[in-house]
Design a protein around this motif. Structure first.
Motif, PDB file in Angstrom:
ATOM      1  N   PHE A 164       2.912  12.920   2.516  1.00 21.72           N
ATOM      2  CA  PHE A 164       3.707  11.905   3.198  1.00 21.72           C
ATOM      3  C   PHE A 164       3.996  12.309   4.644  1.00 21.72           C
ATOM      4  O   PHE A 164       4.006  11.466   5.542  1.00 21.72           O
ATOM      5  N   LEU A 165       4.229  13.596   4.868  1.00 25.04           N
ATOM      6  CA  LEU A 165       4.433  14.069   6.233  1.00 25.04           C
ATOM      7  C   LEU A 165       3.178  13.848   7.063  1.00 25.04           C
ATOM      8  O   LEU A 165       3.254  13.422   8.235  1.00 25.04           O
ATOM      9  N   GLY A 166       2.024  14.109   6.490  1.00 24.40           N
ATOM     10  CA  GLY A 166       0.768  13.903   7.194  1.00 24.40           C
ATOM     11  C   GLY A 166       0.552  12.448   7.577  1.00 24.40           C
ATOM     12  O   GLY A 166       0.095  12.147   8.686  1.00 24.40           O
ATOM     13  N   LEU A 167       0.897  11.534   6.665  1.00 22.20           N
ATOM     14  CA  LEU A 167       0.768  10.112   6.984  1.00 22.20           C
ATOM     15  C   LEU A 167       1.673   9.734   8.151  1.00 22.20           C
ATOM     16  O   LEU A 167       1.284   8.948   9.026  1.00 22.20           O
ATOM     17  N   ALA A 168       2.883  10.287   8.170  1.00 15.49           N
ATOM     18  CA  ALA A 168       3.823  10.005   9.264  1.00 15.49           C
ATOM     19  C   ALA A 168       3.278  10.518  10.590  1.00 15.49           C
ATOM     20  O   ALA A 168       3.364   9.826  11.621  1.00 15.49           O
TER      21      ALA A 168
END
Length: 264
Positions: A164-168
């Motif tokens: 999820f951090l990577g998507l952000a």
């Protein structure tokens, strides 16, 4: 007394709206930390490329308040909705403070207004994704498996949270890249990113307890988020899951056997 009960009783429950205030203040504090020293330091080396480096610094730091809640008050962030909400508030606090700092540095009011229309919703959307990832940290803490900062850092480095951090970071990076080219591309990047965030919100279940995020499911979720396919049950490496309660369901089921809601 078990480690789980020790963790559950070490701090009292937070009152109404206190978690939301902590998430918002975390974004404000991180804005001051990031904008003043960190981004200025990066600017000395990156120059005009600073906006492309900023997402990698800002996205993990904007949600310090949410991470604190997940680790030490996990009952405040136990679902998809809470994760997206608290993460979005952190992004709002960050973006608001960022604009105030820029205004104090002498940029025109018209630029601040333009930033309110584009970067503010971008920061909210990106941080809501990070907040969703921190639900996994909250679930781990609720089981009594978070006792110190070392436990927190180890859990944050796992694939589900980093996903999820990577998507952000990708959302933020693409927006900044397009914004450096022209306004129309920035608007398109913002609209596309927010659409993807909304679709991802639709496709992940409310209960993350049965949500499996791994390298096998990565492409499947992204394809669904970027498609026009109606939201429904989630297909992951470990099978199909109800989008309402997260229970595992059969591939041919129309209704969830646990909560009774329609899944197709």
């Amino acid at each position: 007394m078990t480690s789980e009960s020790v963790h559950a009783t070490k701090r009292p429950e937070l009152g109404p709206l206190v978690p939301e205030i902590i998430a918002l203040l975390g974004g404000i504090i991180s804005a001051i930390i990031v904008i003043l020293p960190v981004n200025t330091f990066i600017g000395l080396f990156a120059g005009s490329l600073t906006p492309l480096v900023a997402p990698f610094v800002e996205e993990p730091l904007k949600v310090i308040g949410v991470a604190y809640l997940a680790a030490w008050y996990p009952s405040t962030i136990t679902s998809k909705t809470r994760g997206f909400l608290l993460g979005g508030l952190a992004g709002l606090g960050f973006a608001f403070t960022e604009n105030i700092v820029y205004l104090m540095q002498g940029i025109g009011p018209e630029t601040v207004i333009a930033r309110a229309l584009l970067p503010v919703p971008m920061h909210i959307g990106a941080s809501s994704l990070v907040g969703a990832g921190l639900v996994f940290l909250g679930l781990t803490a609720s089981r009594g498996k978070i006792q110190n900062l070392s436990d927190v850092f180890q859990r944050i480095q796992t694939y589900d949270i980093l996903y999820f951090l990577g998507l952000a970071v990708i959302f933020h990076f693409v927006y900044n890249l397009m914004a450096s080219l022209n306004l129309l591309l920035a608007i398109l990047a913002l609209a596309g990113g927010l659409y993807a965030v909304y679709r991802l919100y639709q496709f992940v279940p409310e209960d993350f307890g049965n949500l499996v995020i791994d390298s096998t499911t990565n492409n499947d979720l992204l394809q669904k988020a970027l498609s026009s396919e109606p939201a429904g049950y989630q297909v992951r490496a470990s099978g199909s899951f109800c989008p309402h309660c997260g229970a595992k369901v059969g591939d041919g089921d129309t209704f969830c056997t646990q909560c009774g809601e329609r899944i197709r």
